[in-house]
Design a protein around this motif. Structure first.
Motif, PDB file in Angstrom:
ATOM      1  N   SER A 157       0.859  -1.177   0.000  1.00 20.88           N
ATOM      2  CA  SER A 157       0.000   0.000   0.000  1.00 20.88           C
ATOM      3  C   SER A 157       0.898   1.230   0.000  1.00 20.88           C
ATOM      4  O   SER A 157       1.928   1.243   0.674  1.00 20.88           O
ATOM      5  N   ARG A 158       0.476   2.255  -0.735  1.00 20.76           N
ATOM      6  CA  ARG A 158       1.312   3.471  -0.768  1.00 20.76           C
ATOM      7  C   ARG A 158       1.144   4.314   0.482  1.00 20.76           C
ATOM      8  O   ARG A 158       2.009   5.095   0.844  1.00 20.76           O
ATOM      9  N   ASP A 159      -0.035   4.181   1.144  1.00 24.36           N
ATOM     10  CA  ASP A 159      -0.317   5.058   2.285  1.00 24.36           C
ATOM     11  C   ASP A 159      -0.755   4.304   3.548  1.00 24.36           C
ATOM     12  O   ASP A 159      -1.161   4.915   4.531  1.00 24.36           O
ATOM     13  N   GLY A 160      -0.692   2.977   3.492  1.00 25.01           N
ATOM     14  CA  GLY A 160      -1.092   2.193   4.665  1.00 25.01           C
ATOM     15  C   GLY A 160      -2.599   2.015   4.788  1.00 25.01           C
ATOM     16  O   GLY A 160      -3.073   1.356   5.708  1.00 25.01           O
TER      17      GLY A 160
ATOM     18  N   LEU B  56      -4.927   2.238   1.553  1.00 30.74           N
ATOM     19  CA  LEU B  56      -5.542   1.815   0.301  1.00 30.74           C
ATOM     20  C   LEU B  56      -4.532   1.036  -0.534  1.00 30.74           C
ATOM     21  O   LEU B  56      -3.325   1.169  -0.349  1.00 30.74           O
ATOM     22  N   ILE B  57      -5.091   0.243  -1.446  1.00 28.75           N
ATOM     23  CA  ILE B  57      -4.226  -0.460  -2.399  1.00 28.75           C
ATOM     24  C   ILE B  57      -4.521   0.128  -3.770  1.00 28.75           C
ATOM     25  O   ILE B  57      -5.684   0.219  -4.173  1.00 28.75           O
ATOM     26  N   ASP B  58      -3.475   0.533  -4.463  1.00 29.47           N
ATOM     27  CA  ASP B  58      -3.658   1.109  -5.791  1.00 29.47           C
ATOM     28  C   ASP B  58      -3.843  -0.038  -6.795  1.00 29.47           C
ATOM     29  O   ASP B  58      -2.989  -0.937  -6.878  1.00 29.47           O
ATOM     30  N   GLU B  59      -4.945   0.011  -7.540  1.00 29.74           N
ATOM     31  CA  GLU B  59      -5.203  -1.096  -8.482  1.00 29.74           C
ATOM     32  C   GLU B  59      -4.086  -1.232  -9.526  1.00 29.74           C
ATOM     33  O   GLU B  59      -3.784  -2.341  -9.968  1.00 29.74           O
TER      34      GLU B  59
ATOM     35  N   ASP C   5      -1.012  -0.857  -8.984  1.00 30.71           N
ATOM     36  CA  ASP C   5       0.081  -1.625  -8.355  1.00 30.71           C
ATOM     37  C   ASP C   5      -0.231  -3.122  -8.360  1.00 30.71           C
ATOM     38  O   ASP C   5       0.670  -3.950  -8.476  1.00 30.71           O
ATOM     39  N   ILE C   6      -1.532  -3.446  -8.202  1.00 39.03           N
ATOM     40  CA  ILE C   6      -1.905  -4.873  -8.252  1.00 39.03           C
ATOM     41  C   ILE C   6      -1.630  -5.403  -9.661  1.00 39.03           C
ATOM     42  O   ILE C   6      -0.961  -6.425  -9.852  1.00 39.03           O
ATOM     43  N   ILE C   7      -2.123  -4.641 -10.638  1.00 42.22           N
ATOM     44  CA  ILE C   7      -1.980  -5.083 -12.032  1.00 42.22           C
ATOM     45  C   ILE C   7      -0.489  -5.144 -12.412  1.00 42.22           C
ATOM     46  O   ILE C   7      -0.044  -6.091 -13.063  1.00 42.22           O
ATOM     47  N   GLY C   8       0.259  -4.181 -11.926  1.00 42.66           N
ATOM     48  CA  GLY C   8       1.711  -4.142 -12.195  1.00 42.66           C
ATOM     49  C   GLY C   8       2.441  -5.360 -11.633  1.00 42.66           C
ATOM     50  O   GLY C   8       3.562  -5.672 -12.036  1.00 42.66           O
ATOM     51  N   ASN C   9       1.826  -6.016 -10.665  1.00 40.22           N
ATOM     52  CA  ASN C   9       2.445  -7.218 -10.074  1.00 40.22           C
ATOM     53  C   ASN C   9       1.926  -8.522 -10.669  1.00 40.22           C
ATOM     54  O   ASN C   9       2.303  -9.597 -10.227  1.00 40.22           O
ATOM     55  N   MET C  10       1.032  -8.396 -11.648  1.00 38.84           N
ATOM     56  CA  MET C  10       0.507  -9.624 -12.289  1.00 38.84           C
ATOM     57  C   MET C  10       1.512 -10.113 -13.329  1.00 38.84           C
ATOM     58  O   MET C  10       1.299 -10.025 -14.532  1.00 38.84           O
ATOM     59  N   HIS C  11       2.643 -10.607 -12.831  1.00 42.35           N
ATOM     60  CA  HIS C  11       3.708 -11.050 -13.743  1.00 42.35           C
ATOM     61  C   HIS C  11       3.454 -12.477 -14.218  1.00 42.35           C
ATOM     62  O   HIS C  11       2.576 -13.166 -13.701  1.00 42.35           O
TER      63      HIS C  11
ATOM     64  N   PRO D 155     -12.026   5.661   1.017  1.00 44.14           N
ATOM     65  CA  PRO D 155     -12.186   6.478  -0.186  1.00 44.14           C
ATOM     66  C   PRO D 155     -13.530   7.199  -0.117  1.00 44.14           C
ATOM     67  O   PRO D 155     -14.521   6.623   0.324  1.00 44.14           O
ATOM     68  N   LYS D 156     -13.563   8.441  -0.567  1.00 44.77           N
ATOM     69  CA  LYS D 156     -14.815   9.198  -0.462  1.00 44.77           C
ATOM     70  C   LYS D 156     -15.740   8.983  -1.665  1.00 44.77           C
ATOM     71  O   LYS D 156     -16.943   9.183  -1.576  1.00 44.77           O
ATOM     72  N   GLU D 157     -15.175   8.560  -2.799  1.00 46.93           N
ATOM     73  CA  GLU D 157     -15.999   8.378  -4.005  1.00 46.93           C
ATOM     74  C   GLU D 157     -16.904   7.169  -3.842  1.00 46.93           C
ATOM     75  O   GLU D 157     -16.478   6.132  -3.321  1.00 46.93           O
ATOM     76  N   ASP D 158     -18.143   7.301  -4.335  1.00 43.69           N
ATOM     77  CA  ASP D 158     -19.111   6.210  -4.215  1.00 43.69           C
ATOM     78  C   ASP D 158     -18.580   4.894  -4.808  1.00 43.69           C
ATOM     79  O   ASP D 158     -18.800   3.823  -4.242  1.00 43.69           O
ATOM     80  N   GLU D 159     -17.893   4.984  -5.945  1.00 41.82           N
ATOM     81  CA  GLU D 159     -17.511   3.725  -6.605  1.00 41.82           C
ATOM     82  C   GLU D 159     -16.339   3.020  -5.925  1.00 41.82           C
ATOM     83  O   GLU D 159     -16.015   1.886  -6.267  1.00 41.82           O
ATOM     84  N   TYR D 160     -15.707   3.681  -4.954  1.00 41.27           N
ATOM     85  CA  TYR D 160     -14.592   3.025  -4.253  1.00 41.27           C
ATOM     86  C   TYR D 160     -14.839   2.884  -2.761  1.00 41.27           C
ATOM     87  O   TYR D 160     -13.927   2.607  -1.992  1.00 41.27           O
ATOM     88  N   ARG D 161     -16.097   3.135  -2.334  1.00 45.18           N
ATOM     89  CA  ARG D 161     -16.388   3.118  -0.897  1.00 45.18           C
ATOM     90  C   ARG D 161     -17.251   1.914  -0.553  1.00 45.18           C
ATOM     91  O   ARG D 161     -18.236   1.651  -1.218  1.00 45.18           O
ATOM     92  N   GLY D 162     -16.872   1.190   0.505  1.00 40.71           N
ATOM     93  CA  GLY D 162     -17.664   0.043   0.955  1.00 40.71           C
ATOM     94  C   GLY D 162     -18.798   0.487   1.868  1.00 40.71           C
ATOM     95  O   GLY D 162     -19.308   1.603   1.740  1.00 40.71           O
TER      96      GLY D 162
END
Ligand SMILES: Cc1ncc(COP(=O)(O)O)c(C=O)c1O
Ligand SMILES: Nc1c(O)cccc1C(=O)C[C@H](N)C(=O)O
Length: 423
Positions: free
Chosen positions: A154-157, A159-162, A164-170, A343-350
């Motif tokens: 995580s960059r900030d402890g 959230l996980i940046d998507e 970064d996930i995709i970048g690790n799909m080696h 996250p404050k945006e509706d599409e990223y908030r649980g």
């Protein structure tokens, strides 16, 4: 923004789901904001428990095939009742096991290390039980988890940046396992996007839906998610230790379960008692032993309520009340050092709000002393879930008022800033 109690009451008056509140056991002088950890008991769930107890009382062994809810077909029936919650076909979901045992089952089935593709990709903020399960699965196959379990940072402890996930799909990754919603920060991942990216690289992907099932609609079938698993005791109100659920996409029907047991059998064949396993042709194949009938019983009543209320309406209200809670916190508590970590945006908030504060452990204790039930997650998070079916807007308003008093008058200072055993 209107900060009055009257405005909260107006929101309640317009709320089509407010009728469900009376169906729950809400304790006097208590505002329950911890439905993201353990949901409340409803009268319908209580009734279905009593019905199943009665079937045992009156039918004995015949309860497997007789009565209103024959136990032999109950796990599949409840799977069918859950399917619309996650966007699945009826036969892709079965209610069985627990979150952690289902993860073991699914990894045993879907993790097929081959050639260079031997690693499992997860994230460093996932719930510990998932990580323990993945580590032990790797060890069972003779791999070193320190090397073979990749945990995206995580960059900030929070959230996980998507990316970064995709970048690790080696090309050495065989399987990706991620939460739909992160348990601490409440971040909702883009399941469709991540599934597509994994599949484009020839990688299987599964999701832990504990913090979204019953709060957020999904389209697991349409998105082609390979598998998913979740608990029913949070937003689905099935009671402490209630049975979990799993989803297996129909494209994988016929795959032999990694962990076989006789309740995964084709139902017609199960009582032939042969030593050759004939698995069910659907998600039912991934069951292991005898269903925990008394522990699924509350779900019958609870899911009926969700069928009526619909998950889309539940999400609509949940987004409104978490938005309202965040707005009130910003308006009333801005001078007290809180940070909204979700996250404050509706599409990223649980379904819950993640409130960070250096004194979080003792603010939580003080909230409980004042009749608010939140939970604390170390080191500094207060989770507050205004659950759509039973928390009113007025209670959200009241929660913030009480928190303001606790902060203005420093009432939290009488407590130690240390977590309880169960936080
Ligand atoms: C995201 C997540 N995964 C896994 C678990 C573990 O679930 P269980 O103890 O029911 O196996 C939990 C909750 O305890 C959870 O929140
Ligand atoms: N499963 C739990 C339990 O047995 C006791 C107390 C809490 C839990 C939880 O589910 C915690 C939850 N998974 C969390 O998000 O922290």
């Amino acid at each position: 923004m209107d900060l009055s109690r009257e405005y909260a009451k107006e929101l309640d008056a317009q709320d089509a789901l407010s009728v469900y509140r009376d169906e729950f056991y809400i304790q006097p002088e208590t505002i329950y904001m911890d439905g993201n950890s353990l949901g409340l008991l409803s009268k319908r769930a209580e009734k279905s428990v009593l019905e199943l107890l009665d079937s045992w009382k009156t039918l004995g062994i015949n309860g497997w095939m007789q009565g209103g809810h024959p136990w032999f077909y109950l796990s599949e029936k409840l799977g069918k009742m859950s399917a619309s919650l996650v966007g699945a076909k009826a036969e892709e979901v079965v209610v069985t096991g627990s979150t952690t045992t289902n993860l073991h089952q699914l990894v045993s089935t879907f993790y097929n290390p081959q050639g260079k593709r031997t690693k499992i990709l997860a994230d460093e903020l996932n719930f510990p039980s998932d990580i323990y399960a993945l580590q032990s699965q790797l060890k069972l196959r003779g791999y070193d988890p320190d090397h073979h379990l990749i945990r995206v940072k995580s960059r900030d402890g929070r959230l996980i940046d998507e990316d970064d996930i995709i970048g690790n799909m080696h090309e050495d990754v065989a399987l990706v396992v991620l939460p739909t919603v992160l348990y601490r920060s409440g971040q909702l991942l883009d399941i469709e996007r991540l599934t597509k990216e994994a599949h484009n690289r020839g990688i299987m992907i599964g999701f832990d839906g504990c913090h979204s099932a019953g709060a957020i609609p999904h389209e697991f079938h349409k998105w082609g998610v390979d598998f998913a698993y979740w608990c029913n005791y949070k937003y689905l109100n099935s009671g402490p230790g209630g049975v979990g659920s799993l989803f297996v996409h129909e494209k994988h029907f016929g795959k032999v379960p990694g962990l076989a047991g006789w309740f995964g059998s084709d139902k017609e064949k199960q009582f032939d008692m042969e030593h050759t396993f004939s698995p069910a042709k659907d998600a039912g194949a991934f069951q292991i032993g005898t269903p925990h009938v008394m522990s699924v019983a509350p779900l019958l009543g609870s899911l009926e309520m969700f069928e009526e209320a619909t998950i889309d309406k539940v999400r609509e209200k949940s987004l409104r009340s978490t938005r309202y809670l965040m707005d009130l916190i910003e308006a009333e508590l801005s001078s007290h050092g809180f940070v909204i970590g979700n996250p404050k945006e509706d599409e990223y908030r649980g379904g819950h709000v993640c409130l960070e504060h250096t004194e979080a452990a003792r603010i939580c204790k003080s909230l409980k002393e004042h009749g608010i039930v939140p939970d604390f997650r170390a080191p500094n998070v207060i989770r507050l879930a205004p659950v759509a079916l039973y928390v009113s807007y007025e209670e959200v308003w009241e929660t913030v008022q009480i928190m303001k008093r606790i902060m203005d008058e420093k009432l939290y200072e009488k407590h130690e800033n240390k977590r309880e055993i169960i936080a």
